[in-house]
Design an enzyme around this catalytic site. Structure first.
Site, PDB file in Angstrom:
ATOM      1  N   SER A 133       0.850  -1.194   0.000  1.00 47.51           N
ATOM      2  CA  SER A 133       0.000   0.000   0.000  1.00 47.51           C
ATOM      3  C   SER A 133       0.880   1.236   0.000  1.00 47.51           C
ATOM      4  O   SER A 133       2.031   1.198   0.455  1.00 47.51           O
ATOM      5  CB  SER A 133      -0.903   0.007   1.240  1.00 47.51           C
ATOM      6  N   TYR A 146      -1.745   0.241  10.892  1.00 45.27           N
ATOM      7  CA  TYR A 146      -1.934  -0.313   9.552  1.00 45.27           C
ATOM      8  C   TYR A 146      -0.731   0.013   8.671  1.00 45.27           C
ATOM      9  O   TYR A 146      -0.187  -0.859   7.973  1.00 45.27           O
ATOM     10  CB  TYR A 146      -3.209   0.256   8.933  1.00 45.27           C
TER      11      TYR A 146
END
Length: 245
Positions: A133, A146
């Site tokens: 990501s 995260y």
């Protein structure tokens, strides 16, 4: 061709499978925790699939899982799409959820991919797709856990790709931006937001050797995100904090 999707109900993972346009002889294995959801995902692909139980946090079972799958033939393609996104405020209220997210987004990937990667190395061929990501480049204050998990996964994928160089095993690292889907439902889209279908098309293209050469090891979705990520890394922390306010 034998294809294994870890996180068999992942919107991005399923979009990759759809974009690959696999032939009728390809065997697709969807691995996850919920057999009924996996079966439903298989029907949505409009092709026969095999379902297998897999839980990313159960790291002690991953070698046996890889051995069991590989007994029927080492997969030619493994797509690591397992992941969860838990709001930061919930993590502060129950820190055990932070461990769950790290195990699902990082630790479980490492143990599973090491097992399959070794099987591929012994055979001398195979491809591993790792979904990272843009959050791995510079975690933000509202998703620090995260982002940290994705940063760890991103670093592992790059190092593991180097260790496999020359063995016939390829690691393709995918760095999407904000992906509009179930995981991000209700969240405000970030700049250069994308969709599972666009990520799927970009990954399938890279696997087929389309675009900027056939030896790409990193795919940004959308492509301009690579330039933005470079700028993000250069922004001083005091300025970065203000941009997040």
């Amino acid at each position: 061709m034998r294809v294994l999707l870890l996180g068999g109900t992942s919107e991005i993972g399923l979009a990759i499978l759809a974009a690959l346009r696999l032939g009728p002889d390809a065997e697709v294995i969807l691995a996850g925790r919920d057999p009924q959801r996996l079966e439903a995902a298989g029907k949505a692909l409009s092709r026969p699939v095999t379902v297998a139980r897999y839980d990313a946090p159960e790291t002690g079972a991953h070698q046996a899982f890889a051995d069991e799958i590989s007994a029927g033939g080492v997969p030619d393609l493994v797509i690591a799409a397992t992941g969860v996104l838990i709001p930061q405020e919930q993590l502060a209220e129950d820190v055990r959820l932070a461990a769950t997210m790290i195990e699902a987004n990082f630790t479980g990937h490492v143990t599973t991919l090491l097992a399959f990667g070794e099987a591929m190395r012994r055979r001398g061929s195979g491809t591993i797709v790792v979904l990272s990501s843009v959050a791995a480049v510079r975690p933000r204050k509202f998703n620090s856990v995260y982002g940290a998990a994705k940063a760890g996964l991103d670093a592992f994928a790059r190092g593991y790709a180097d260790s496999l160089r020359g063995t016939g095993v390829r690691v393709l690292l995918v760095r999407p931006g904000f992906v509009a889907g179930r995981m991000t439902e209700g969240m405000k889209p970030a700049p250069l937001a994308t969709t599972p279908e666009k990520v799927g098309a970009a990954v399938a293209g890279a696997l087929r050797g389309e675009g900027r050469g056939s030896d790409r090891s990193v795919v940004w979705v959308p492509a301009p995100l690579a330039g933005l990520a470079t700028v993000m890394k250069l922004v001083p922390r005091p300025v970065w904090r203000k941009l997040e306010s």
